[in-house]
Scaffold this active site. Structure first.
Site, mmCIF file in Angstrom:
data_model
loop_
_atom_site.group_PDB
_atom_site.id
_atom_site.type_symbol
_atom_site.label_atom_id
_atom_site.label_comp_id
_atom_site.label_asym_id
_atom_site.label_seq_id
_atom_site.Cartn_x
_atom_site.Cartn_y
_atom_site.Cartn_z
ATOM 1 N N CYS A 94 0.828 -1.208 0.000
ATOM 2 C CA CYS A 94 0.000 0.000 0.000
ATOM 3 C C CYS A 94 0.873 1.274 0.000
ATOM 4 O O CYS A 94 1.539 1.547 -0.988
ATOM 5 C CB CYS A 94 -0.956 -0.057 1.188
ATOM 6 S SG CYS A 94 -2.397 0.976 0.971
ATOM 7 N N ARG A 128 -12.552 5.040 -3.288
ATOM 8 C CA ARG A 128 -11.672 4.210 -2.475
ATOM 9 C C ARG A 128 -12.039 2.750 -2.710
ATOM 10 O O ARG A 128 -13.210 2.388 -2.696
ATOM 11 C CB ARG A 128 -11.844 4.581 -1.005
ATOM 12 C CG ARG A 128 -10.722 4.077 -0.136
ATOM 13 C CD ARG A 128 -10.853 4.554 1.305
ATOM 14 N NE ARG A 128 -9.741 4.026 2.075
ATOM 15 C CZ ARG A 128 -8.633 4.704 2.338
ATOM 16 N NH1 ARG A 128 -8.503 5.948 1.937
ATOM 17 N NH2 ARG A 128 -7.645 4.159 3.014
ATOM 18 N N HIS A 190 -3.294 -5.921 2.336
ATOM 19 C CA HIS A 190 -2.607 -5.625 3.586
ATOM 20 C C HIS A 190 -2.887 -6.704 4.635
ATOM 21 O O HIS A 190 -3.502 -7.718 4.352
ATOM 22 C CB HIS A 190 -2.929 -4.211 4.074
ATOM 23 C CG HIS A 190 -4.339 -4.013 4.511
ATOM 24 N ND1 HIS A 190 -4.858 -2.779 4.742
ATOM 25 C CD2 HIS A 190 -5.334 -4.900 4.766
ATOM 26 C CE1 HIS A 190 -6.098 -2.910 5.120
ATOM 27 N NE2 HIS A 190 -6.408 -4.173 5.146
#
Lengths: 241, 449
Positions: A94, A128, A190
C-alpha cells in the site's frame, strides 16, 4: 544460517495488521531452523544499508506518510537504494509500495517523490477500493483485503504480481494487482498477506537468503492450516466481495 | 404535527416488533426519522436535564451504562439507547420509546458529527481513540479531525469530559471554548515504559514530533508529553492515584473522593470507564461520593466480561472488535494469573468489521501462552486458527468447530466443572453464540435487559 529483516518505519507505517507479514516471515524461518532477527528502521535513525536481507514496508496514514516521505528524501533513501542494488529483497504494501515507486500525485497538491526503485506511479483516485481481493499470480493464488484510494500504474520494468479475479487491484482499470521487479514486490493486500499466501512468504525468504547464503531450496513445511485459511478466504471473497 | 406523527409511527413499529418477539433497538428510529428528519433535535430539547453523549473507540457502552446507574441513583430518569444501537436511528428509537428528564446516548464515532449537528449536548464524554474497523472509519487521524471539527461547532455551554492519558482525545480540547474535565490514571505502578506494537499516536497531534512517554498503559495511552512543542498530558480533575486490580473487579483511590471506589468489573480498561463515568457525573453536577456509591452495584453489559453459569462452569463473555480492545480484554483475563480455556469466534459482517486483518495486530502471543485449549469458530474461523498457529499455540491445543452450537458444546465439555471458559467473540459472532446459549437455556436474549 540466519535471516535479517528490516521493518521500515514500524511506528508510522504499520496500519491494520501489516505486522502479520513480519510474524509470518519470522515464524516460518524459525520452523525451518533458520535464525531470524528483525530490526526497526525509522525516521531519524541512520540506516545501515549493509545489514538487511529483506526490507518490509507497510501502509500508513496520510500524515505518517509525510514524515516518511521526507525521511526517504534524505540519506536514508540513499541507504535503501544502495541496499537494494546490493541484492536485498523487499515486500512493500500500500503506502510503502507507493513510496517505492516514482511518485504519488495527490488530487490538488504537488507530487510526493518516491524512491523510484519499482517502476510504478500512483495518483489519488476518486473512489476508495475497499473489500476482499483474489488474484492469480505465477506462484499461486493471492487472497486478502484491499483498502486504498491511490491508483497505481505500472511502467515497462515492473511486471504485474497477479491478475485480479475479485476486487480492484492496482487501479481498478487494467486488471493487474501489485508489481514485481527483480527481488522487489509491491502489493495492495494488507494485513494477513503472507500468513495466508505462504508461497509468497517462501519466495521472499528464498530471495532474502540468496544475498548472503546463495540460492537454497527451503525445507517444505506442513501448510494445511494456511491452505485451509486461504481456501476459506477465497469462498468468503466470492460470497462477500 | 410532523413530530407527533413520527413518534406515533415509531411507537407502533416498536409495539409490532415486541409483539412479534423481536428486538426493537433501531427499526422504530428508522421509521420515525423517515417521517421527521429533525426528530432527534426536537425530542432531545424536551429533556429537562439535558443530554450527555459518550463516544470513543472502546468503553462507550460500559461508560454510558455506568452513567445511567449514577443518574438513576440521583433520582433522575434517563432516556438511554441501552441495547447498544448507537447510530442516529438508535437514539431516535430510544427517544420515542421512553419518557425521562435526561438523555444518555452512546454515539458511534463515525456518527458524532451528524448527531452533534442535531443535538447540542450538556456533556460530551470521549473515552479513547484507537485503531478500529478501518474499512468503516478509515484512518484514525482523519476520524479525530472530524470529531474535532464537530466539537468546534458546539456552543461553549457544552462541558467536555476527556481522557487526559490519550493524546488524541486530549487534543480535542483544543477545539473547545467551554468548560472541560480531564480524567486519567496517576498510579505510577500502572503501565510500562515501552510503546506497544499497535500504537496509533506516537507523534504529537499538534506538531507531529515524536511523543515521549514516561509510562505507557495501553497502546498510546499513558503519561505523555511532546518535547518539541510542549503539548503534554493535561492536569487531571478526576485521577486514580492508586489502582488495585482483582479477578472480579478493582479498587481505586480517586482524588476528591474520600472512600475507595469499587469497580465491580475486572480489567484496567474498566477502571478507565469508571473514571470517565465519574468525570461525566461531575460535569452533570452530581456529587462524586453519590456517583461512586452507585458504581459499586454496577452490572456489566452484553459481552463486557459478563458472567454466565452453564453446566457447572462459568462462561466469561468478552466482546472484541479491535486490537486495543482485544489486548485490554486479554489483560483482564490473564493479569491475575488465570489460565482460562478459550472459545474464540471471528466473523466479518459489517458490524464485526469486514476486514479481519486486525487480528494480526492483537496480542495473541500472550493469549496462546496463557490458554490450555482453544476452540475456534465463526465465519472466519480459519483465519483465527491461522493466527493462533503463528502465535505459537500447538495444533494439538487448537480445534476448529464450524457450527455455533457445536463449538459452544465442545468448549464447555473441554472445561473442567467449576472452572472458567473465556468466550471471546466479535459482535455478530457473540450474538450467534448468545442465541446458542439461549437455545440451551443458559441466558435470555440480550435486548430484554
Amino acid at each position: 544460517m540466519d535471516l535479517r529483516i528490516a521493518h521500515l518505519y514500524p511506528d508510522l507505517m504499520s496500519i491494520y495488521g501489516d505486522r502479520g507479514n513480519v510474524i509470518a516471515l519470522e515464524q516460518r524461518a524459525r520452523w525451518r531452523g533458520i535464525a531470524v532477527e528483525t530490526r526497526a528502521y525509522t525516521a531519524g535513525d541512520a540506516f545501515d544499508a549493509d545489514w538487511p536481507d529483506l526490507w518490509f514496508f507497510g501502509g500508513g496514514q496520510d500524515q505518517g506518510q509525510d514524515v516518511v516521505g521526507a525521511d526517504l528524501q534524505g540519506p536514508n533513501g540513499g541507504a535503501v537504494r544502495r541496499s537494494i542494488a546490493g541484492g536485498a529483497a523487499a515486500l512493500t504494501i500500500c503506502g510503502g509500495y507507493q513510496l517505492f515507486g516514482h511518485e504519488y500525485v495527490p488530487e490538488s497538491a504537488p507530487a510526493i517523490p518516491g524512491l523510484g526503485v519499482i517502476d510504478v506511479t500512483t495518483r489519488a483516485g476518486k473512489t476508495r477500493f475497499v473489500g476482499n481481493l483474489v488474484a492469480d499470480a505465477e506462484g499461486g493464488t493471492l487472497v486478502g483485503f484491499e483498502n486504498h484510494s491511490g491508483y497505481t500504474y505500472l511502467g515497462a520494468k515492473a511486471k504485474p504480481l497477479a491478475r485480479v479475479r475479485i476486487g480492484h487491484g492496482n487501479n481498478g482499470e487494467d486488471g493487474t494487482e501489485g508489481a514485481i521487479q527483480g527481488h522487489l514486490i509491491g502489493c495492495y493486500v494488507h494485513g494477513s498477506l503472507l500468513p495466508k499466501n505462504s508461497w509468497l512468504a517462501d519466495l521472499l525468504t528464498t530471495w532474502a537468503l540468496e544475498r548472503r547464503h546463495g540460492h537454497l531450496a527451503l525445507t517444505p513445511l506442513d501448510d494445511a492450516v494456511e491452505t485451509r485459511a486461504r481456501d476459506a478466504a477465497i469462498e468468503v471473497a466470492k460470497a462477500r466481495p | 404535527m410532523r413530530t407527533t406523527l413520527a413518534v406515533l409511527a415509531a411507537r407502533l413499529t416498536r409495539a409490532l416488533l415486541v409483539a412479534g418477539g423481536r428486538g426493537a433497538t433501531a427499526l422504530p428510529g428508522v421509521v420515525g426519522l423517515a417521517i421527521d428528519p429533525a426528530l432527534v433535535t426536537r425530542l432531545s430539547r424536551s429533556l429537562r436535564r439535558g443530554v450527555a453523549c459518550v463516544t470513543g473507540t472502546n468503553g462507550k457502552t460500559t461508560t454510558t451504562r455506568m452513567l445511567s446507574d449514577i443518574v438513576r441513583a440521583a433520582g433522575w430518569t434517563p432516556v438511554h439507547n441501552r441495547s447498544g444501537s448507537n447510530l442516529e436511528r438508535g437514539l431516535a428509537a430510544a427517544l420515542v420509546s421512553a419518557r425521562g428528564d435526561v438523555g444518555l446516548f452512546e454515539l458511534d464515532e463515525a456518527s458524532v458529527p451528524r448527531v452533534l449537528a442535531r443535538v447540542a449536548p450538556r456533556v460530551l464524554v470521549v473515552t479513547n481513540l484507537f485503531r478500529d474497523q478501518l474499512d468503516r472509519y478509515f484512518e484514525i487521524d482523519a476520524l479525530q479531525k472530524r470529531i474535532g471539527s464537530a466539537i468546534a461547532a458546539l456552543p461553549s455551554g457544552t462541558t467536555l469530559v476527556l481522557n487526559a492519558d490519550d493524546p488524541l482525545v486530549a487534543h480535542l480540547g483544543d477545539s473547545h471554548s467551554g468548560k472541560m474535565f480531564f480524567f486519567g490514571v496517576d498510579d505510577p505502578r500502572v503501565g510500562g515504559t515501552t510503546a506497544q506494537a499497535i500504537s496509533d499516536a506516537t507523534r504529537c497531534p499538534r506538531c507531529r514530533s515524536p511523543l515521549r512517554y514516561t509510562r505507557v498503559v495501553l497502546a498510546h495511552i499513558g503519561d505523555w508529553r511532546c518535547p518539541s512543542c510542549g503539548f503534554a498530558r493535561p492536569a487531571r480533575d478526576i485521577a486514580a492515584s492508586e489502582v488495585a486490580l482483582g479477578p472480579d473487579g478493582s479498587t481505586l483511590r480517586v482524588s476528591a473522593i474520600t472512600e475507595p471506589v469499587l469497580v465491580p468489573l475486572p480489567g484496567l480498561y474498566n477502571a478507565y470507564n469508571a473514571l470517565a463515568a465519574l468525570a461525566g457525573a461531575r460535569a452533570l453536577d452530581i456529587p462524586l461520593a453519590d456517583a461512586a456509591a452507585a458504581l459499586a452495584s454496577f452490572k456489566p453489559a452484553f459481552g463486557r466480561l459478563e458472567r454466565v453459569p452453564a453446566e457447572g462452569r462459568t462462561l466469561r463473555l468478552v466482546l472484541v472488535k479491535n486490537p486495543a480492545g482485544f489486548n485490554a480484554a486479554i489483560g483482564a483475563l490473564t493479569e491475575t494469573g488465570r489460565h482460562p480455556r478459550l472459545l474464540a469466534a471471528l466473523s466479518d459482517l459489517d458490524a464485526d468489521g469486514r476486514d479481519v486483518s486486525w487480528i494480526w495486530d492483537a496480542d495473541f502471543e500472550t493469549l496462546a501462552q496463557a490458554t490450555t485449549h482453544a476452540v475456534v469458530t465463526g465465519l472466519r474461523a480459519r483465519d483465527l486458527a491461522l493466527r493462533f498457529k503463528y502465535a505459537g499455540l500447538e495444533l494439538t491445543r487448537l480445534e476448529v468447530v464450524e457450527s455455533w452450537r457445536g463449538a459452544l458444546e465442545r468448549a464447555i465439555a473441554l472445561t473442567p466443572v467449576g472452572e472458567e471458559l473465556a468466550v471471546i467473540a466479535t459482535y455478530t459472532a457473540m450474538l450467534a453464540l448468545r442465541r446458542a446459549l439461549a437455545q440451551a437455556g443458559h441466558v435470555a436474549p440480550f435486548w430484554e435487559d
